[in-house]
Scaffold this active site. Sequence first.
Site, mmCIF file in Angstrom:
data_model
loop_
_atom_site.group_PDB
_atom_site.id
_atom_site.type_symbol
_atom_site.label_atom_id
_atom_site.label_comp_id
_atom_site.label_asym_id
_atom_site.label_seq_id
_atom_site.Cartn_x
_atom_site.Cartn_y
_atom_site.Cartn_z
ATOM 1 N N HIS A 66 -6.876 4.484 13.882
ATOM 2 C CA HIS A 66 -6.316 4.511 12.526
ATOM 3 C C HIS A 66 -7.218 5.304 11.606
ATOM 4 O O HIS A 66 -8.353 4.920 11.327
ATOM 5 C CB HIS A 66 -6.145 3.090 11.978
ATOM 6 C CG HIS A 66 -5.387 3.046 10.683
ATOM 7 N ND1 HIS A 66 -4.075 3.443 10.572
ATOM 8 C CD2 HIS A 66 -5.765 2.658 9.428
ATOM 9 C CE1 HIS A 66 -3.660 3.285 9.326
ATOM 10 N NE2 HIS A 66 -4.668 2.827 8.612
ATOM 11 N N HIS A 68 -7.175 7.910 7.919
ATOM 12 C CA HIS A 68 -6.643 8.709 6.808
ATOM 13 C C HIS A 68 -7.714 9.753 6.512
ATOM 14 O O HIS A 68 -8.699 9.467 5.813
ATOM 15 C CB HIS A 68 -6.385 7.844 5.575
ATOM 16 C CG HIS A 68 -5.434 6.708 5.780
ATOM 17 N ND1 HIS A 68 -4.091 6.901 6.009
ATOM 18 C CD2 HIS A 68 -5.625 5.369 5.802
ATOM 19 C CE1 HIS A 68 -3.498 5.720 6.142
ATOM 20 N NE2 HIS A 68 -4.409 4.770 6.031
ATOM 21 N N ARG A 89 -7.274 2.153 -4.929
ATOM 22 C CA ARG A 89 -6.113 2.991 -4.624
ATOM 23 C C ARG A 89 -5.888 4.055 -5.696
ATOM 24 O O ARG A 89 -5.445 5.171 -5.385
ATOM 25 C CB ARG A 89 -4.864 2.115 -4.457
ATOM 26 C CG ARG A 89 -3.681 2.867 -3.884
ATOM 27 C CD ARG A 89 -2.497 1.959 -3.637
ATOM 28 N NE ARG A 89 -1.885 1.497 -4.864
ATOM 29 C CZ ARG A 89 -0.640 1.007 -4.938
ATOM 30 N NH1 ARG A 89 0.106 0.914 -3.852
ATOM 31 N NH2 ARG A 89 -0.147 0.591 -6.088
ATOM 32 N N TYR A 128 0.734 10.542 5.575
ATOM 33 C CA TYR A 128 1.839 10.414 4.621
ATOM 34 C C TYR A 128 1.756 11.411 3.467
ATOM 35 O O TYR A 128 2.579 11.375 2.558
ATOM 36 C CB TYR A 128 1.913 8.985 4.063
ATOM 37 C CG TYR A 128 0.641 8.442 3.460
ATOM 38 C CD1 TYR A 128 0.265 8.770 2.166
ATOM 39 C CD2 TYR A 128 -0.173 7.578 4.178
ATOM 40 C CE1 TYR A 128 -0.892 8.264 1.599
ATOM 41 C CE2 TYR A 128 -1.338 7.056 3.631
ATOM 42 C CZ TYR A 128 -1.695 7.402 2.333
ATOM 43 O OH TYR A 128 -2.847 6.892 1.796
ATOM 44 N N HIS A 210 4.828 3.052 6.413
ATOM 45 C CA HIS A 210 3.601 2.833 5.646
ATOM 46 C C HIS A 210 3.344 1.344 5.448
ATOM 47 O O HIS A 210 2.249 0.842 5.705
ATOM 48 C CB HIS A 210 3.650 3.537 4.293
ATOM 49 C CG HIS A 210 2.406 3.282 3.488
ATOM 50 N ND1 HIS A 210 2.282 2.188 2.652
ATOM 51 C CD2 HIS A 210 1.227 3.943 3.426
ATOM 52 C CE1 HIS A 210 1.061 2.196 2.124
ATOM 53 N NE2 HIS A 210 0.414 3.252 2.569
ATOM 54 N N ARG A 213 6.434 -2.710 1.736
ATOM 55 C CA ARG A 213 6.700 -2.427 0.326
ATOM 56 C C ARG A 213 7.094 -0.970 0.114
ATOM 57 O O ARG A 213 7.703 -0.641 -0.902
ATOM 58 C CB ARG A 213 5.483 -2.785 -0.533
ATOM 59 C CG ARG A 213 4.281 -1.902 -0.338
ATOM 60 C CD ARG A 213 3.122 -2.289 -1.273
ATOM 61 N NE ARG A 213 2.009 -1.345 -1.146
ATOM 62 C CZ ARG A 213 1.032 -1.428 -0.277
ATOM 63 N NH1 ARG A 213 1.031 -2.445 0.589
ATOM 64 N NH2 ARG A 213 0.067 -0.529 -0.225
ATOM 65 N N HIS A 237 1.107 -0.479 8.421
ATOM 66 C CA HIS A 237 0.187 -1.341 7.691
ATOM 67 C C HIS A 237 0.870 -2.698 7.515
ATOM 68 O O HIS A 237 1.980 -2.775 6.992
ATOM 69 C CB HIS A 237 -0.107 -0.779 6.289
ATOM 70 C CG HIS A 237 -0.946 0.455 6.280
ATOM 71 N ND1 HIS A 237 -0.607 1.577 5.555
ATOM 72 C CD2 HIS A 237 -2.124 0.749 6.869
ATOM 73 C CE1 HIS A 237 -1.543 2.499 5.702
ATOM 74 N NE2 HIS A 237 -2.476 2.026 6.505
ATOM 75 N N GLU A 240 -2.045 -6.424 4.863
ATOM 76 C CA GLU A 240 -3.424 -6.086 4.514
ATOM 77 C C GLU A 240 -3.861 -6.853 3.272
ATOM 78 O O GLU A 240 -5.028 -7.221 3.130
ATOM 79 C CB GLU A 240 -3.560 -4.583 4.277
ATOM 80 C CG GLU A 240 -4.953 -4.117 3.936
ATOM 81 C CD GLU A 240 -5.040 -2.611 3.731
ATOM 82 O OE1 GLU A 240 -6.162 -2.111 3.533
ATOM 83 O OE2 GLU A 240 -3.996 -1.933 3.766
ATOM 84 N N HIS A 274 -4.382 -3.738 10.529
ATOM 85 C CA HIS A 274 -5.056 -4.804 9.782
ATOM 86 C C HIS A 274 -4.565 -6.189 10.204
ATOM 87 O O HIS A 274 -5.349 -6.999 10.659
ATOM 88 C CB HIS A 274 -4.935 -4.624 8.264
ATOM 89 C CG HIS A 274 -5.408 -3.311 7.769
ATOM 90 N ND1 HIS A 274 -6.706 -2.870 7.956
ATOM 91 C CD2 HIS A 274 -4.765 -2.308 7.103
ATOM 92 C CE1 HIS A 274 -6.843 -1.674 7.419
ATOM 93 N NE2 HIS A 274 -5.683 -1.299 6.900
ATOM 94 N N ASP A 325 -10.216 4.023 9.609
ATOM 95 C CA ASP A 325 -9.357 3.925 8.434
ATOM 96 C C ASP A 325 -9.823 4.809 7.287
ATOM 97 O O ASP A 325 -9.611 6.019 7.293
ATOM 98 C CB ASP A 325 -9.256 2.456 8.020
ATOM 99 C CG ASP A 325 -8.160 2.184 7.001
ATOM 100 O OD1 ASP A 325 -7.472 3.129 6.594
ATOM 101 O OD2 ASP A 325 -7.988 1.026 6.608
#
Length: 452
Positions: A66, A68, A89, A128, A210, A213, A237, A240, A274, A325
């Site tokens: 995993h 990003h 974030r 993404y 993703h 949500r 995900h 998490e 996660h 991650d």
Amino acid sequence: MHVTYWLEHAWLDAFVEPGVALTVSTGGSATGADGRITAVRKDVPAPPPGAVVLRGLTLPGLANAHSHAFHRALRSTVQVGSGTFWTWREVMYRVASRLTPQTYFDLARAVYAEMALAGISAVGEFHYLHHAPGGTPYSDPNAMGEALIAAAAEAGIRITLLDTAYLASGFGTPPNRPQQRFSDGTADAWAERASLLKDRDHARIGAAVHSVRAVPAGQLATVAAWARAREAPLHVHLSEQTAENDACLAAHGCTPTRLLADHGVLGPRTTGIHNTHLTNEDIALIGGTSTGTCMCPTTERDLADGIGPASRLQRAGSPLSLGSDSHAVIDLLEEARAMELNERLSSRTRGHWTAAALLRAASVDGHAALGWPDAGTIEPGALADLTTIALDSVRTAGPLPRLGAETAVFAASACDVRHTIVAGRHIVKDGAHTLIPDIPRALAEAIAAVYG
């Protein structure tokens, strides 16, 4: 053509064996599937004539399940002050807004080279960041994904591009402005774009949701069906944050795990990333469907996410893999060690996994989660992906070589990686990358360009 590697010590079938000779076929592709182990000979006390000598403990190449890649630009920057996952974030969104296909290629190339230095031979890129700012597609709608695939090739490692559906900001909420780069509008439009991506020698194409949500419930099945039709890995995900669980309960009256199960997302080719805040029923659903779990302990502790129930998930039937991650550090040995040590902290008992079990999560089970079932072992027919750990550094000197697995997991770090071989090709030799000579400079310049 063939090359012979002589391994001073090798981790074979969960045991450390001294003096192992490997014969590896070499093909024409830089990181292609041609490089396979054709023979394994034990009890070879000295290097055969012409053999490439790997001193230390040689393991299968490690799988970073995993990643990003662009989060590497956040290292240290996000350690100023306090906050939560949600404040972190916002900083991440600002970095994402500045990337172009060229700057993303430059950054990912350096990040993947850093991974190679850490003994990682394959990465799962949870991708993404698809479009230009504002959501306008590039002339090549997969320009950003192709940049990642090309970056992995230049860094000499394998990649599974987990092309990610990211369609909403929250339950019933459209994407906010930073998230418009991520969204294709609908799952059908996502599938149309993702279908343009193709496997190649060093790359596999997978899919990702993703999060519950970010993909409306009625569109989850579209993503799952796309992956199922291609027998491709599917990642998500999952739980998490407790806030995600609470919002899912409010919107759908169930946990995220139950929602995914009801829409056909769980299964043996699916990996939950996660899997931190789960109910007993969630754990039974994940394990009962053989859905995998990718733990990312260094990120989970960095973001104050919590400690997931890894041992309970594995006992329930969920295979474990590991990822770095957000790249607070890139060190799969640290991820393996942290999973065990986190479990010790939460349970106040020791020895939940053997060193061999933790190495398995970092190698063969990680590769399986990424759609490379023929990697992660040292045996005839397997892809010739290897990493060698020094047993004579200040961290690793002292223990008997037969305790090499324990030394690798509980004492070594990425700094102790001496060799990384992918498809029989020497990518890292004596601690130096053979394709990218100055990785610190490449990282510094790529990150400066993002912030510039």
